[in-house]
Structure formats: C-alpha cells, structure tokens
Design a protein around this motif. Sequence first.
Motif, PDB file in Angstrom:
ATOM      1  N   PHE A 114       0.838  -1.194   0.000  1.00 48.10           N
ATOM      2  CA  PHE A 114       0.000   0.000   0.000  1.00 48.10           C
ATOM      3  C   PHE A 114       0.879   1.251   0.000  1.00 48.10           C
ATOM      4  O   PHE A 114       0.562   2.241  -0.664  1.00 48.10           O
ATOM      5  CB  PHE A 114      -0.918   0.005   1.223  1.00 48.10           C
ATOM      6  N   LEU A 115       1.967   1.202   0.742  1.00 47.38           N
ATOM      7  CA  LEU A 115       2.903   2.330   0.786  1.00 47.38           C
ATOM      8  C   LEU A 115       3.482   2.593  -0.602  1.00 47.38           C
ATOM      9  O   LEU A 115       3.598   3.750  -1.034  1.00 47.38           O
ATOM     10  CB  LEU A 115       4.019   2.014   1.787  1.00 47.38           C
ATOM     11  N   ARG A 116       3.835   1.533  -1.303  1.00 52.00           N
ATOM     12  CA  ARG A 116       4.390   1.681  -2.652  1.00 52.00           C
ATOM     13  C   ARG A 116       3.389   2.318  -3.607  1.00 52.00           C
ATOM     14  O   ARG A 116       3.744   3.179  -4.421  1.00 52.00           O
ATOM     15  CB  ARG A 116       4.810   0.305  -3.197  1.00 52.00           C
ATOM     16  N   ALA A 117       2.139   1.888  -3.536  1.00 48.92           N
ATOM     17  CA  ALA A 117       1.147   2.298  -4.529  1.00 48.92           C
ATOM     18  C   ALA A 117       0.585   3.701  -4.289  1.00 48.92           C
ATOM     19  O   ALA A 117       0.134   4.353  -5.231  1.00 48.92           O
ATOM     20  CB  ALA A 117       0.001   1.289  -4.550  1.00 48.92           C
ATOM     21  N   LEU A 118       0.602   4.163  -3.040  1.00 46.55           N
ATOM     22  CA  LEU A 118       0.021   5.472  -2.722  1.00 46.55           C
ATOM     23  C   LEU A 118       0.977   6.610  -3.014  1.00 46.55           C
ATOM     24  O   LEU A 118       2.197   6.490  -2.830  1.00 46.55           O
ATOM     25  CB  LEU A 118      -0.383   5.526  -1.248  1.00 46.55           C
ATOM     26  N   LYS A 119       0.405   7.730  -3.418  1.00 45.90           N
ATOM     27  CA  LYS A 119       1.178   8.957  -3.527  1.00 45.90           C
ATOM     28  C   LYS A 119       1.573   9.449  -2.141  1.00 45.90           C
ATOM     29  O   LYS A 119       0.924   9.104  -1.149  1.00 45.90           O
ATOM     30  CB  LYS A 119       0.342  10.050  -4.215  1.00 45.90           C
ATOM     31  N   SER A 120       2.607  10.254  -2.074  1.00 47.75           N
ATOM     32  CA  SER A 120       2.925  10.930  -0.815  1.00 47.75           C
ATOM     33  C   SER A 120       1.730  11.777  -0.397  1.00 47.75           C
ATOM     34  O   SER A 120       1.196  12.545  -1.192  1.00 47.75           O
ATOM     35  CB  SER A 120       4.155  11.818  -0.998  1.00 47.75           C
ATOM     36  N   GLY A 121       1.268  11.607   0.827  1.00 44.35           N
ATOM     37  CA  GLY A 121       0.082  12.318   1.292  1.00 44.35           C
ATOM     38  C   GLY A 121      -1.223  11.611   0.988  1.00 44.35           C
ATOM     39  O   GLY A 121      -2.287  12.070   1.414  1.00 44.35           O
ATOM     40  N   ALA A 157       4.711   1.224   9.304  1.00 47.83           N
ATOM     41  CA  ALA A 157       5.819   2.102   8.920  1.00 47.83           C
ATOM     42  C   ALA A 157       5.475   2.869   7.650  1.00 47.83           C
ATOM     43  O   ALA A 157       4.956   2.299   6.686  1.00 47.83           O
ATOM     44  CB  ALA A 157       7.079   1.270   8.713  1.00 47.83           C
ATOM     45  N   GLY A 158       5.737   4.160   7.670  1.00 40.65           N
ATOM     46  CA  GLY A 158       5.464   5.004   6.516  1.00 40.65           C
ATOM     47  C   GLY A 158       4.102   5.654   6.530  1.00 40.65           C
ATOM     48  O   GLY A 158       3.762   6.417   5.620  1.00 40.65           O
ATOM     49  N   PHE A 159       3.305   5.376   7.590  1.00 38.14           N
ATOM     50  CA  PHE A 159       1.964   5.944   7.700  1.00 38.14           C
ATOM     51  C   PHE A 159       1.776   6.601   9.063  1.00 38.14           C
ATOM     52  O   PHE A 159       2.374   6.183  10.055  1.00 38.14           O
ATOM     53  CB  PHE A 159       0.900   4.849   7.547  1.00 38.14           C
ATOM     54  N   SER A 160       0.899   7.589   9.094  1.00 40.69           N
ATOM     55  CA  SER A 160       0.427   8.158  10.357  1.00 40.69           C
ATOM     56  C   SER A 160      -1.077   7.945  10.449  1.00 40.69           C
ATOM     57  O   SER A 160      -1.787   8.020   9.436  1.00 40.69           O
ATOM     58  CB  SER A 160       0.747   9.653  10.437  1.00 40.69           C
ATOM     59  N   LEU A 161      -1.541   7.646  11.659  1.00 41.76           N
ATOM     60  CA  LEU A 161      -2.983   7.460  11.864  1.00 41.76           C
ATOM     61  C   LEU A 161      -3.619   8.833  12.009  1.00 41.76           C
ATOM     62  O   LEU A 161      -3.362   9.554  12.963  1.00 41.76           O
ATOM     63  CB  LEU A 161      -3.238   6.618  13.113  1.00 41.76           C
ATOM     64  N   GLU A 162      -4.474   9.173  11.045  1.00 43.36           N
ATOM     65  CA  GLU A 162      -5.068  10.507  11.020  1.00 43.36           C
ATOM     66  C   GLU A 162      -6.434  10.547  11.686  1.00 43.36           C
ATOM     67  O   GLU A 162      -6.822  11.550  12.281  1.00 43.36           O
ATOM     68  CB  GLU A 162      -5.170  10.989   9.576  1.00 43.36           C
ATOM     69  N   ALA A 163      -7.197   9.469  11.573  1.00 43.29           N
ATOM     70  CA  ALA A 163      -8.545   9.445  12.149  1.00 43.29           C
ATOM     71  C   ALA A 163      -8.950   8.006  12.379  1.00 43.29           C
ATOM     72  O   ALA A 163      -8.469   7.087  11.712  1.00 43.29           O
ATOM     73  CB  ALA A 163      -9.540  10.136  11.216  1.00 43.29           C
ATOM     74  N   LEU A 217      -5.309   6.258   7.462  1.00 45.02           N
ATOM     75  CA  LEU A 217      -3.859   6.365   7.621  1.00 45.02           C
ATOM     76  C   LEU A 217      -3.292   7.135   6.435  1.00 45.02           C
ATOM     77  O   LEU A 217      -3.629   6.850   5.281  1.00 45.02           O
ATOM     78  CB  LEU A 217      -3.210   4.979   7.701  1.00 45.02           C
ATOM     79  N   ARG A 218      -2.452   8.125   6.735  1.00 42.52           N
ATOM     80  CA  ARG A 218      -1.892   8.951   5.648  1.00 42.52           C
ATOM     81  C   ARG A 218      -0.449   8.558   5.391  1.00 42.52           C
ATOM     82  O   ARG A 218       0.359   8.394   6.307  1.00 42.52           O
ATOM     83  CB  ARG A 218      -1.968  10.432   6.018  1.00 42.52           C
ATOM     84  N   ARG A 219      -0.138   8.399   4.105  1.00 43.69           N
ATOM     85  CA  ARG A 219       1.226   8.082   3.707  1.00 43.69           C
ATOM     86  C   ARG A 219       2.139   9.270   3.954  1.00 43.69           C
ATOM     87  O   ARG A 219       1.836  10.391   3.527  1.00 43.69           O
ATOM     88  CB  ARG A 219       1.276   7.691   2.229  1.00 43.69           C
TER      89      ARG A 219
END
Length: 220
Positions: A114-121, A157-163, A217-219
């Motif tokens: 998922f980290l690979r496929a998502l854009k930054s943000g 790793a590589g994500f923050s929990l936003e909500a 979760l935001r990349r």
Amino acid sequence: MVAARRRYLESGVYEPIAAGVWQALMDGLEGEAPYACLDAGCGEGYYPRYLRQQDKEGQLALIGLDISKWAAMAAARSSPDIRWLVGSNAQLPVPDGSLDALLCMFGFAVPEEFLRALKSGGIWVQVEAGSDHLLELRRIIYPTLKADKDVAQEPAAGFSLEACERIRCEISLTSQAQIADLLLMTPHLFRASAQGLEQARQLTSLDVQVDVLVKVLRRL
C-alpha cells in the motif's frame, strides 16, 4: 459466495459502513480531483458502486481489485463505468505512487505494498471489525469467543494514523436466507462449530450489532 455477498450487501444493512467510508474519503483526500481510488479486495463491487452513487461531481476515478475472477466479472457486469481488475493485494497491478486513496474493507492489508502504490500524502482507509461486530451471531456459532483484539495498534511504517471512527448500529436480519448469506460471505462459515452452524440454520430472524472501525492512515 459472490452471489451471497451481493444479496446481503444490496439489502442495505451495511450502508452505514459505506457512508462512513465515503465521509472518510471526502475528509481525507487532498489536492485536486480526480482522485485515483482503489478498493483492494472489492468482492462483487458493492462499496465502489456506493461511492460512485455518492460522487455526484465525478471526483473519484474508481478501481476495484479482487483475487477472485468470478467476483471481478460480477462487478464488471454490474458497473462497467468502474475499472475492475483481478489481482492480489500483495502485488497491486498499479504503478508506484499512482493512487490518491486505497480502501481495504475487512480485507488482507499489505502495508508495504500500500505504501508503494500510494502517492505521498495519499490515504489508506482500513475498515475492520470491532469487538462487538456480529456479536449475537458469533455467540450462537462458536463454543467460546476469542479475547478482544488490541485496537490501539501503532500505524504501519510510513503511515500516520489521522482518524479512527467507530460505527455502531443494530441491524435486523429478517429471514433464514439472509442469515445464511451473511455466513457464506464471511470466514465464519468455515470457522464455526458444526453445532453452532446447525443452530444458525434454525433461525428465521436475528438482531445483530454492527461494530466497525474506519481508520484513515496517511502516507508520509
């Protein structure tokens, strides 16, 4: 399983979950539309179809992915305006950094992919069962219930929990056929005891709790 899932979801019993996902996307997406949004493990396509219905302004470029070709074919027949793919969450058939949003609905999450496929943000919306989800049914089909999972896990790793929103409501299953469809579309059918399944087959109605967590979760 595909047919059972369609009958069950199209009855509208899980619409509060779909509405929660739509709101999570609208609150979390950044930048300019259109937004590339992939449902990883889409089944026969209920959730992408719901999002398409809500998306009056055409903000979402929707993709549904499932490992079952039968599910993807059923989805394609119902909604040819959405792109449907056969593939695995472990190796998403999309370029690096190509997605604005990724959904995983009660499915097999692969954070590294998922980290690979998502854009930054970009955002990953993970929907998972809460401790009371389908509790009344689980009490019937299992001799004992497992201890509650720890819902306060650190983000991958590589994500923050936003909500994290908890959606709770009660739904009424009004026929034996509807209860059978619910069992068939979930792993419960294969994990339940023989005695528990027999008891479930005798039911003609059942009120059960819906209890799910919608995590955004935001990349990084």
